[in-house]
Design an enzyme around this catalytic site. Structure first.
Site, PDB file in Angstrom:
ATOM      1  N   LYS A  27       0.856  -1.182   0.000  1.00  0.00           N
ATOM      2  CA  LYS A  27       0.000   0.000   0.000  1.00  0.00           C
ATOM      3  C   LYS A  27       0.900   1.242   0.000  1.00  0.00           C
ATOM      4  O   LYS A  27       0.805   2.108   0.868  1.00  0.00           O
ATOM      5  CB  LYS A  27      -0.895   0.002   1.240  1.00  0.00           C
ATOM      6  CG  LYS A  27      -1.791  -1.216   1.372  1.00  0.00           C
ATOM      7  CD  LYS A  27      -2.949  -1.161   0.399  1.00  0.00           C
ATOM      8  CE  LYS A  27      -3.920  -2.307   0.627  1.00  0.00           C
ATOM      9  NZ  LYS A  27      -5.067  -2.260  -0.296  1.00  0.00           N
ATOM     10  N   TYR A  77     -10.180   2.998  15.100  1.00  0.00           N
ATOM     11  CA  TYR A  77     -10.684   3.041  13.716  1.00  0.00           C
ATOM     12  C   TYR A  77      -9.938   2.031  12.846  1.00  0.00           C
ATOM     13  O   TYR A  77     -10.554   1.266  12.087  1.00  0.00           O
ATOM     14  CB  TYR A  77     -10.522   4.449  13.150  1.00  0.00           C
ATOM     15  CG  TYR A  77     -10.772   4.523  11.661  1.00  0.00           C
ATOM     16  CD1 TYR A  77     -12.041   4.732  11.152  1.00  0.00           C
ATOM     17  CD2 TYR A  77      -9.720   4.347  10.755  1.00  0.00           C
ATOM     18  CE1 TYR A  77     -12.271   4.777   9.792  1.00  0.00           C
ATOM     19  CE2 TYR A  77      -9.944   4.394   9.393  1.00  0.00           C
ATOM     20  CZ  TYR A  77     -11.213   4.602   8.908  1.00  0.00           C
ATOM     21  OH  TYR A  77     -11.439   4.627   7.553  1.00  0.00           O
ATOM     22  N   HIS A 122       5.698  12.756   9.537  1.00  0.00           N
ATOM     23  CA  HIS A 122       5.003  12.697  10.828  1.00  0.00           C
ATOM     24  C   HIS A 122       5.622  11.642  11.745  1.00  0.00           C
ATOM     25  O   HIS A 122       5.921  11.911  12.912  1.00  0.00           O
ATOM     26  CB  HIS A 122       3.532  12.394  10.597  1.00  0.00           C
ATOM     27  CG  HIS A 122       2.735  12.290  11.854  1.00  0.00           C
ATOM     28  ND1 HIS A 122       2.581  13.339  12.724  1.00  0.00           N
ATOM     29  CD2 HIS A 122       2.044  11.255  12.406  1.00  0.00           C
ATOM     30  CE1 HIS A 122       1.833  12.974  13.751  1.00  0.00           C
ATOM     31  NE2 HIS A 122       1.504  11.717  13.586  1.00  0.00           N
ATOM     32  N   THR A 124      -9.723  12.764  10.420  1.00  0.00           N
ATOM     33  CA  THR A 124      -8.699  13.698   9.964  1.00  0.00           C
ATOM     34  C   THR A 124      -8.971  15.098  10.496  1.00  0.00           C
ATOM     35  O   THR A 124      -8.054  15.805  10.926  1.00  0.00           O
ATOM     36  CB  THR A 124      -8.648  13.721   8.431  1.00  0.00           C
ATOM     37  OG1 THR A 124      -8.448  12.381   7.935  1.00  0.00           O
ATOM     38  CG2 THR A 124      -7.511  14.595   7.931  1.00  0.00           C
TER      39      THR A 124
END
Length: 312
Positions: free
Chosen positions: A134, A182, A145, A203
């Site tokens: 992916k 999630y 990040h 987000t």
């Protein structure tokens, strides 16, 4: 070089918190920096190259277990931050670092180390993306990040393990509880997708976090009596601004553009359907709309690219 070395030794030996000096990874910044550089290289170069001629791995069960563990781990760190000061003892406007060895101060420092450690467990997010091929998820935002956080947290833990700036870690762990929950539900399969309709809002939730972080940091600048080290105020506020910019850019690319495209496509399909339905059946003919109608024609309602054939 001797001057630089002496300054470095003075910084590490005399200006840092002596309580954390002998803790794992805390004697020197170089192991953490090496881990961050290695992470970035493996994420963008070595990992994709390794998987180039291999089939993606099926890791559904592993992902469920990993994300469950991260959810529980984040919840525990969040609880420890609350119990170490933020649940009633800390001041939200100006909180100095307690460098004593009192039970509360040591509990906060210990929690800060576990938060630092959690930045390394989050490297697994990227590993699973690479193993599943992916690679579109291993974006610049993702690598920046994850790649800079261990180093940033190391400095906070080394020099100020507690006090005002730990508010950002408190918020961040709470966001990670929601985020990894999630991910866990998403990894459980298609039949659970109806329970995670709120991805877009996750987000947005993260962006709200960054606004709260730099607002909480910068308000100290308007309090001259607050003696909290300004370098950490600027450092963490800068991270808040950086990640807000990156996440908002991601949000606009992922959701705002997608919504505009969906609205445009919906308008085109409506015009095409209306034009074809108004013509179907007239004079004994049936209309067929070509599959490759340019959007400019479709949106104008022009009946070009329409061919007629007698109804059999």
């Amino acid at each position: 070089m001797a001057t630089v070395y002496n300054w470095y030794r003075d910084l590490m030996d005399n200006r840092s918190d002596p309580r954390v000096k002998d803790w794992p990874m805390m004697s020197s910044p170089w192991p953490t920096l090496a881990a961050c550089v290695c992470y970035a290289y493996c994420s963008r170069v070595l990992g994709p190259r390794f998987m180039a001629n291999r089939k993606p791995f099926e890791l559904r069960n592993v992902l469920v277990i990993y994300n469950l563990a991260q959810t529980v781990f984040s919840a525990w760190i969040f609880y420890e931050y609350l119990m170490s000061g933020w649940w009633g003892q800390y001041n939200f406007t100006c909180q100095l670092v307690d460098y004593s060895r009192s039970p509360m101060a040591m509990r906060m420092a210990n929690t800060c180390w576990w938060y630092y450690f959690s930045k390394f467990t989050e490297f697994m997010d990227t590993l699973f993306f690479v193993l599943r091929k992916k690679n579109e998820h291993v974006s610049t935002l993702h690598v920046i990040h994850h790649g800079i956080m261990p180093m940033s947290v190391w400095f906070g833990l080394k020099f100020a393990p507690g006090g005002h700036s730990t508010f950002f870690a408190l918020l961040n762990t709470f966001v990670h509880i929601v985020m990894y929950f999630y991910y866990m539900v998403a990894a459980m399969g298609p039949k659970y997708q109806k329970y995670i309709w709120w991805k877009k809002y996750l987000t947005a939730f993260q962006m709200v976090q960054f606004v709260m972080i730099f607002t909480h940091q910068l308000q100290v600048l308007f309090r001259p009596s607050c003696q909290y080290p300004r370098v950490f105020v600027y450092w963490i506020a800068m991270h808040g601004f950086l990640f807000l910019f990156l996440f908002s850019d991601f949000y606009k690319a992922r959701y705002s553009k997608a919504e505009r495209k969906a609205r445009t496509n919906g308008l085109c399909m409506t015009v095409m359907d209306d034009s074809s339905s108004s013509l179907t059946g007239k004079n004994g003919y049936k209309q067929e709309v070509e599959s490759q109608v340019p959007s400019s024609y479709a949106s104008s309602g022009a009946d070009a690219f329409v061919r007629r054939r007698p109804v059999s």
